[in-house]
Design an enzyme around this catalytic site. Sequence first.
Site, PDB file in Angstrom:
ATOM      1  CB  SER A 148      -4.808  -3.812  11.340  1.00 51.08           C
ATOM      2  OG  SER A 148      -5.491  -2.629  11.001  1.00 51.08           O
ATOM      3  CD  GLU A 242      -0.499  -1.884   4.934  1.00 50.33           C
ATOM      4  OE1 GLU A 242      -1.215  -1.519   5.883  1.00 50.33           O
ATOM      5  OE2 GLU A 242       0.272  -2.844   4.994  1.00 50.33           O
ATOM      6  CG  HIS A 272      -4.518  -2.794   6.099  1.00 51.29           C
ATOM      7  ND1 HIS A 272      -3.534  -2.232   6.879  1.00 51.29           N
ATOM      8  CD2 HIS A 272      -5.493  -3.184   6.964  1.00 51.29           C
ATOM      9  CE1 HIS A 272      -3.887  -2.265   8.140  1.00 51.29           C
ATOM     10  NE2 HIS A 272      -5.065  -2.851   8.223  1.00 51.29           N
TER      11      HIS A 272
END
Length: 303
Positions: A148, A242, A272
């Site tokens: 991320s 995502e 995610h």
Amino acid sequence: MTTRENAARNAAEMKELLAYLDARPWPDDFKEARVHYDALGTPLASDIGVAPLNLNGVGAQVLTPPEYDADRALLYLHGGGFVFGSLKSHAGMVGEVARAARCRVLQLDYRRAPEHPYPAAVEDATAAYQWLLGQGFAPERITIAGDSAGGGLVLAMLVEARVRGLPLAGAAVSISPLVDMEPTGESYRTREHMDPLVQRKVVDQVIRLYLNGKNLRHPTAAPIHADLTGFPPLLIQVGEREILFSDSEALAKKARASGVDVTLEEWPDMVHVWHLHHPRLSSGREAIARIGQFVIEKTGARP
């Protein structure tokens, strides 16, 4: 297991995970969200060694799997939008990365926004890489990995390392990365309803807290605008559900155009950073195993 059986297994596991996440809504307050995110993490396996470190006031720990190559290392940069995430939230997952990659992992608890906005995280990540070099690890035997925001920080740190004249690492792994701080990708419109973990309002919030009015296109803030020429082999993994999907696509495209050896993996039906849920998801365990294979291949592990 047949393809059909594998798909059925994955669907059942994802249904269970989505129910688990639906019962735990994301708090609006960022301090409450930090506690919430840590609670979603999985415990570190009992056979993974832990050695706490203090790197000039920044917390870290070295995770050591039962079997490892002593001359290889991996620096892991956690996700959480530069605001959330910690050693606690990611230790269980990162321990399994260490096991799969068969090397020790320096897990960094870099300073977070809003208390420490950009470029604090970049500075801490670069200092941690310098620490590994100072420990005698050859750069070509080091991997930089993250997820991320940490996946974007992987690239930002490499940009900063090059500016400082440091040799670049031998491999990089970017899971579900955030690399565009504007953000402009199509998936922010077309996949938000599919993503149970990340909402556009949260992305906007963390970008605002992290950058604190700084340039949205600075290469170490938004590495999609960086010169990636000469960067090490890069593995990008992203889930089909995502909202950040476009970031991975754009990063892969830019890296390829810069001559980087890029592998982009789209994992069907995954959310995610599904790796965090590896106890629940077979695909999480498989993705971690794939990272291990990539790291071993690219950093030249000896038999």
